[in-house]
Design a protein around this motif. Structure first.
Motif, PDB file in Angstrom:
ATOM      1  N   PHE A  56      57.500  73.626  22.800  1.00 33.46           N
ATOM      2  CA  PHE A  56      56.798  73.833  21.536  1.00 33.46           C
ATOM      3  C   PHE A  56      57.344  72.912  20.449  1.00 33.46           C
ATOM      4  CE2 PHE A  56      55.699  77.829  23.668  1.00 33.46           C
ATOM      5  CZ  PHE A  56      54.326  77.858  23.415  1.00 33.46           C
ATOM      6  N   ILE A  57      58.649  72.699  20.449  1.00 34.00           N
ATOM      7  CA  ILE A  57      59.239  71.783  19.463  1.00 34.00           C
ATOM      8  C   ILE A  57      58.707  70.369  19.681  1.00 34.00           C
ATOM      9  CG2 ILE A  57      61.388  70.567  18.883  1.00 34.00           C
ATOM     10  CD1 ILE A  57      61.061  73.126  17.373  1.00 34.00           C
ATOM     11  N   TYR A  58      58.774  69.884  20.938  1.00 37.32           N
ATOM     12  CA  TYR A  58      58.328  68.517  21.203  1.00 37.32           C
ATOM     13  C   TYR A  58      56.805  68.383  21.140  1.00 37.32           C
ATOM     14  CZ  TYR A  58      63.093  67.431  22.532  1.00 37.32           C
ATOM     15  OH  TYR A  58      64.456  67.240  22.508  1.00 37.32           O
ATOM     16  N   GLY A  59      56.108  69.458  21.497  1.00 31.31           N
ATOM     17  CA  GLY A  59      54.655  69.407  21.441  1.00 31.31           C
ATOM     18  C   GLY A  59      54.109  69.422  20.024  1.00 31.31           C
ATOM     19  N   LEU A  60      54.786  70.132  19.126  1.00 28.78           N
ATOM     20  CA  LEU A  60      54.296  70.267  17.754  1.00 28.78           C
ATOM     21  C   LEU A  60      54.902  69.239  16.800  1.00 28.78           C
ATOM     22  CD1 LEU A  60      54.371  74.173  17.432  1.00 28.78           C
ATOM     23  CD2 LEU A  60      52.369  72.728  17.822  1.00 28.78           C
ATOM     24  N   LYS A  61      56.171  68.882  17.035  1.00 25.66           N
ATOM     25  CA  LYS A  61      56.873  68.011  16.088  1.00 25.66           C
ATOM     26  C   LYS A  61      56.741  66.523  16.410  1.00 25.66           C
ATOM     27  CE  LYS A  61      58.601  71.061  13.245  1.00 25.66           C
ATOM     28  NZ  LYS A  61      58.225  71.046  11.808  1.00 25.66           N
ATOM     29  N   MET A  62      56.515  66.179  17.674  1.00 26.66           N
ATOM     30  CA  MET A  62      56.365  64.770  18.037  1.00 26.66           C
ATOM     31  C   MET A  62      54.880  64.408  17.921  1.00 26.66           C
ATOM     32  SD  MET A  62      59.534  64.110  18.683  1.00 26.66           S
ATOM     33  CE  MET A  62      59.543  62.498  19.442  1.00 26.66           C
ATOM     34  N   LYS A  63      54.558  63.527  16.981  1.00 26.75           N
ATOM     35  CA  LYS A  63      53.157  63.252  16.643  1.00 26.75           C
ATOM     36  C   LYS A  63      52.337  62.760  17.824  1.00 26.75           C
ATOM     37  CE  LYS A  63      53.157  62.435  11.669  1.00 26.75           C
ATOM     38  NZ  LYS A  63      52.856  61.456  10.588  1.00 26.75           N
ATOM     39  N   GLU A  64      52.899  61.839  18.614  1.00 28.87           N
ATOM     40  CA  GLU A  64      52.141  61.258  19.720  1.00 28.87           C
ATOM     41  C   GLU A  64      51.784  62.313  20.773  1.00 28.87           C
ATOM     42  OE1 GLU A  64      50.927  58.147  19.983  1.00 28.87           O
ATOM     43  OE2 GLU A  64      51.594  57.958  17.917  1.00 28.87           O
ATOM     44  N   ILE A  65      52.735  63.201  21.061  1.00 27.26           N
ATOM     45  CA  ILE A  65      52.469  64.264  22.033  1.00 27.26           C
ATOM     46  C   ILE A  65      51.502  65.279  21.447  1.00 27.26           C
ATOM     47  CG2 ILE A  65      53.509  66.144  23.369  1.00 27.26           C
ATOM     48  CD1 ILE A  65      56.060  64.509  23.530  1.00 27.26           C
ATOM     49  N   SER A  66      51.720  65.629  20.193  1.00 28.87           N
ATOM     50  CA  SER A  66      50.847  66.594  19.512  1.00 28.87           C
ATOM     51  C   SER A  66      49.398  66.123  19.496  1.00 28.87           C
ATOM     52  CB  SER A  66      51.350  66.806  18.082  1.00 28.87           C
ATOM     53  OG  SER A  66      50.523  67.700  17.381  1.00 28.87           O
ATOM     54  N   LYS A  67      49.207  64.815  19.336  1.00 31.18           N
ATOM     55  CA  LYS A  67      47.853  64.250  19.310  1.00 31.18           C
ATOM     56  C   LYS A  67      47.112  64.524  20.617  1.00 31.18           C
ATOM     57  CE  LYS A  67      47.571  59.860  19.998  1.00 31.18           C
ATOM     58  NZ  LYS A  67      47.722  58.386  19.811  1.00 31.18           N
ATOM     59  N   TYR A  68      47.791  64.341  21.734  1.00 31.24           N
ATOM     60  CA  TYR A  68      47.151  64.562  23.033  1.00 31.24           C
ATOM     61  C   TYR A  68      46.978  66.052  23.327  1.00 31.24           C
ATOM     62  CZ  TYR A  68      47.691  59.603  23.972  1.00 31.24           C
ATOM     63  OH  TYR A  68      47.603  58.229  23.920  1.00 31.24           O
ATOM     64  N   LEU A  69      47.881  66.877  22.844  1.00 32.96           N
ATOM     65  CA  LEU A  69      47.724  68.322  22.995  1.00 32.96           C
ATOM     66  C   LEU A  69      46.479  68.817  22.270  1.00 32.96           C
ATOM     67  CD1 LEU A  69      51.341  69.784  22.664  1.00 32.96           C
ATOM     68  CD2 LEU A  69      49.851  69.924  24.653  1.00 32.96           C
ATOM     69  N   LYS A  70      46.254  68.296  21.069  1.00 34.07           N
ATOM     70  CA  LYS A  70      45.071  68.681  20.288  1.00 34.07           C
ATOM     71  C   LYS A  70      43.795  68.277  21.008  1.00 34.07           C
ATOM     72  CE  LYS A  70      47.353  68.536  15.781  1.00 34.07           C
ATOM     73  NZ  LYS A  70      47.512  67.792  14.498  1.00 34.07           N
ATOM     74  N   LYS A  71      43.817  67.125  21.664  1.00 33.43           N
ATOM     75  CA  LYS A  71      42.645  66.678  22.418  1.00 33.43           C
ATOM     76  C   LYS A  71      42.337  67.638  23.566  1.00 33.43           C
ATOM     77  CE  LYS A  71      42.907  61.718  21.470  1.00 33.43           C
ATOM     78  NZ  LYS A  71      43.074  60.360  22.057  1.00 33.43           N
ATOM     79  N   ILE A  72      43.396  68.091  24.248  1.00 33.51           N
ATOM     80  CA  ILE A  72      43.206  69.042  25.355  1.00 33.51           C
ATOM     81  C   ILE A  72      42.602  70.343  24.838  1.00 33.51           C
ATOM     82  CG2 ILE A  72      44.424  70.489  27.035  1.00 33.51           C
ATOM     83  CD1 ILE A  72      46.338  68.214  27.510  1.00 33.51           C
ATOM     84  N   LEU A  73      43.106  70.839  23.707  1.00 34.40           N
ATOM     85  CA  LEU A  73      42.601  72.081  23.113  1.00 34.40           C
ATOM     86  C   LEU A  73      41.154  71.937  22.669  1.00 34.40           C
ATOM     87  CD1 LEU A  73      45.715  73.174  20.995  1.00 34.40           C
ATOM     88  CD2 LEU A  73      44.895  74.191  23.116  1.00 34.40           C
ATOM     89  N   CYS A  74      40.831  70.775  22.128  1.00 32.43           N
ATOM     90  CA  CYS A  74      39.445  70.531  21.696  1.00 32.43           C
ATOM     91  C   CYS A  74      38.490  70.517  22.887  1.00 32.43           C
ATOM     92  CB  CYS A  74      39.364  69.204  20.946  1.00 32.43           C
ATOM     93  SG  CYS A  74      40.115  69.237  19.309  1.00 32.43           S
TER      94      CYS A  74
END
Length: 311
Positions: A285-303
């Motif tokens: 959760f720390i790396y998924g939310l705080k690291m912008k590049e990873i967070s960007k791809y996580l948001k795409k998966i959720l969308c």
């Protein structure tokens, strides 16, 4: 249990109120373990499939999260079995193996965090030399170092423990960590000394190196422009959070778990559960939310998931 049975099996005596809440504990821990595996492997998957994440920093993050899965798998399956069993026992050989894997994972965690700190230091403080220093060969060497050094230390402790005579057969815990030493009739001086050496080499020195490195980064960034400070904080803050979280885990394990004290069983059980609950869930959760590049791809998966549901 007769004497011969006791020589090969140990009663795990750290559980409280298990008969009343065994199914509740099982459900909670099963959900948590599933979340740990899914969340960690999701981040690792994203790092593997996206070429723009094939950088040293993300390689170390992937290694850290895989290590977190191994660390959790060392503990959780046996916990789930114990929650549904009438008698919580473990063979001494299995206990030694769990001890070995638990501390190998712990040592690798600190060494990987130290490698990540060095990577951030070179990236922020020596950007022109970053490509030359953090070459693929050097990254592989650091990963091998983080994976091999802990087993070399912990194997010595495990072998010495396997040869020690056992006088107690009730483990005052819910898995085999340092509390296993209390089963020994007499703890050898060499085991004690080498245990301190392993603690220093695998925990204290890497932690001090990591703290020193980030301190140097913050000093240099403080002397730079505001944008530089912001970028340094964005990349370093998640690593420091993980370091703090894991250091608390080790502090409890080393200081509390090894001290014979009058800590109530319920409190000891609760604190031990928290020790294995928070950190494995904390990392992804720390790396998924705080690291912008990873967070960007996580948001795409959720969308994509939301679009699929709407369709």
């Amino acid at each position: 249990m007769d004497y011969e049975h006791n020589l090969t099996h140990i009663r795990v005596a750290g559980y409280v109120e298990l008969n009343k809440f065994r199914h509740f504990f099982f459900c909670i821990m099963f959900v948590v373990y599933s979340l740990i595996l899914c969340s960690n492997f999701t981040i690792v998957y994203l790092i593997c499939v996206h070429k723009d994440l094939h950088k040293p920093m993300y390689t170390f993050i992937a290694a850290l999260l895989l290590n977190c899965c191994v660390f959790s798998t060392t503990v959780y399956p046996k916990l789930l079995i114990d929650f549904l069993s009438e008698e919580q026992i473990i063979s001494y050989s299995a206990c030694l193996f769990q001890f070995f894997m638990f501390y190998c994972g712990s040592g690798s965690e600190f060494l990987l965090l130290a490698a990540m700190a060095y990577d951030r230091y070179v990236s922020i403080c020596k950007p022109l030399r970053y490509a030359a220093i953090m070459k693929k060969k050097n990254i592989i060497v650091l990963l091998i170092f983080a994976c091999l050094i802990p087993p070399l230390h912990i194997s010595v402790l495990t072998i010495l423990s396997s040869k020690a005579k056992i006088c107690k057969f009730d483990l005052n815990g819910i898995f085999c960590n340092n509390t296993m030493y209390k089963l020994h009739c007499l703890r050898s001086k060499f085991l004690t000394i080498f245990g301190v050496v392993a603690l220093v080499d695998l925990s204290i020195l890497p932690m001090l190196f990591t703290v020193f490195t980030y301190t140097k980064i913050f000093i240099i960034s403080y002397q730079s422009c505001k944008e530089f400070r912001r970028k340094a904080a964005e990349t370093c803050f998640p690593h420091l959070l993980v370091l703090f979280s894991f250091s608390c885990l080790v502090f409890y394990d080393v200081i509390i778990a090894r001290v014979d004290s009058d800590i109530p069983e319920t409190l000891r059980f609760t604190m031990t559960l928290q020790m294995i609950l928070y950190h494995p869930l904390f990392n992804p959760f720390i790396y998924g939310l705080k690291m912008k590049e990873i967070s960007k791809y996580l948001k795409k998966i959720l969308c994509r998931a939301k679009r699929t549901e709407n369709v």
